[in-house]
Design a protein around this motif. Sequence first.
Motif, short mmCIF file in Angstrom:
data_model
loop_
_atom_site.label_atom_id
_atom_site.label_comp_id
_atom_site.label_asym_id
_atom_site.label_seq_id
_atom_site.Cartn_x
_atom_site.Cartn_y
_atom_site.Cartn_z
N ARG A 153 5.93 3.50 -6.33
CA ARG A 153 4.78 2.61 -6.49
C ARG A 153 5.22 1.19 -6.79
NH1 ARG A 153 -0.33 2.78 -4.97
NH2 ARG A 153 -0.89 1.57 -6.79
N GLY A 193 5.47 -1.47 2.36
CA GLY A 193 4.59 -0.35 2.64
C GLY A 193 5.31 0.94 2.29
N VAL A 194 4.60 1.89 1.73
CA VAL A 194 5.18 3.19 1.35
C VAL A 194 4.34 4.30 1.96
CG1 VAL A 194 5.79 4.74 -0.54
CG2 VAL A 194 6.14 2.27 -0.80
N ALA A 245 6.01 -0.56 -3.60
CA ALA A 245 4.80 -1.02 -2.92
C ALA A 245 4.29 -2.29 -3.59
CB ALA A 245 3.73 0.08 -2.95
N GLU A 294 0.83 -1.20 0.00
CA GLU A 294 0.00 0.00 0.00
C GLU A 294 0.86 1.26 0.00
OE1 GLU A 294 -3.92 1.48 2.43
OE2 GLU A 294 -2.25 0.73 3.63
N THR A 295 0.41 2.27 -0.73
CA THR A 295 1.04 3.59 -0.72
C THR A 295 0.09 4.58 -0.05
OG1 THR A 295 2.24 3.14 -2.77
CG2 THR A 295 1.99 5.45 -2.12
#
Length: 234
Positions: A199, A207-208, A202, A49-50
């Motif tokens: 992206r 996780g970002v 991720a 997830e970003t």
Amino acid sequence: MSAPAETAETSSPHHELALEARELYRFYRSGEEETLALRGVGVRVRRGETVAVMGPSGSGKSTLLACLAGLDEPDGGAVHIAGERISHRPENERARVRARRVGVLLQSDNLIAHLDVRANVRLARSAASGTDRPAADELLDQVGLAHRSRALPQELSGGELARAGLAVALANGPDVLLADEPTGELDGATEQQVLELLRSRAGEGRGVLLVTHSPRAIQVADRVIALRDGRVQP
């Protein structure tokens, strides 16, 4: 279409979380003056997830990122990275957790000035252990800097510095990548390139979390957390 603003909490199962922070408080004192920088902030970032964190200057964004990375200690609440607590531990223990599990991309000073780009990445890689650490040359190729591996930081353009900093932040194969205004000084084409790189990380299951003012960065996020006066806004 941009991602809708949400509160920080999600219903993700704990084992899927790259990062979890609960009820973070941080205050600073100057004489008799007390400033509450964070007021009960909770954040969860799932693997893959970003999440973008946005808010006006002074809203607590940079303080939040510092607490999440273990660079600063919250006065209340706790931070866990991939299930391991990083907050409320001695600095040397926080540094060990950060070296294994966290990639940090700051607005500047991501590179050691007297080391070339490749040496900077290798140094960050050597601080971690495990088999999930990409080779320095592989990382530099991925960020489009293989041809600049022997350049010193002062010889790089702004876009090259951003990409080199990202390579350093990813060198330890982190569970979570934390970035503070990663595209703030970049032109449109370079900004898009850096966002696509983030992206893609991720997409690999990391996780970002991005602290940002950029509309483009907000558009690539899965969720947006809005901060104001140290609180998450609904």
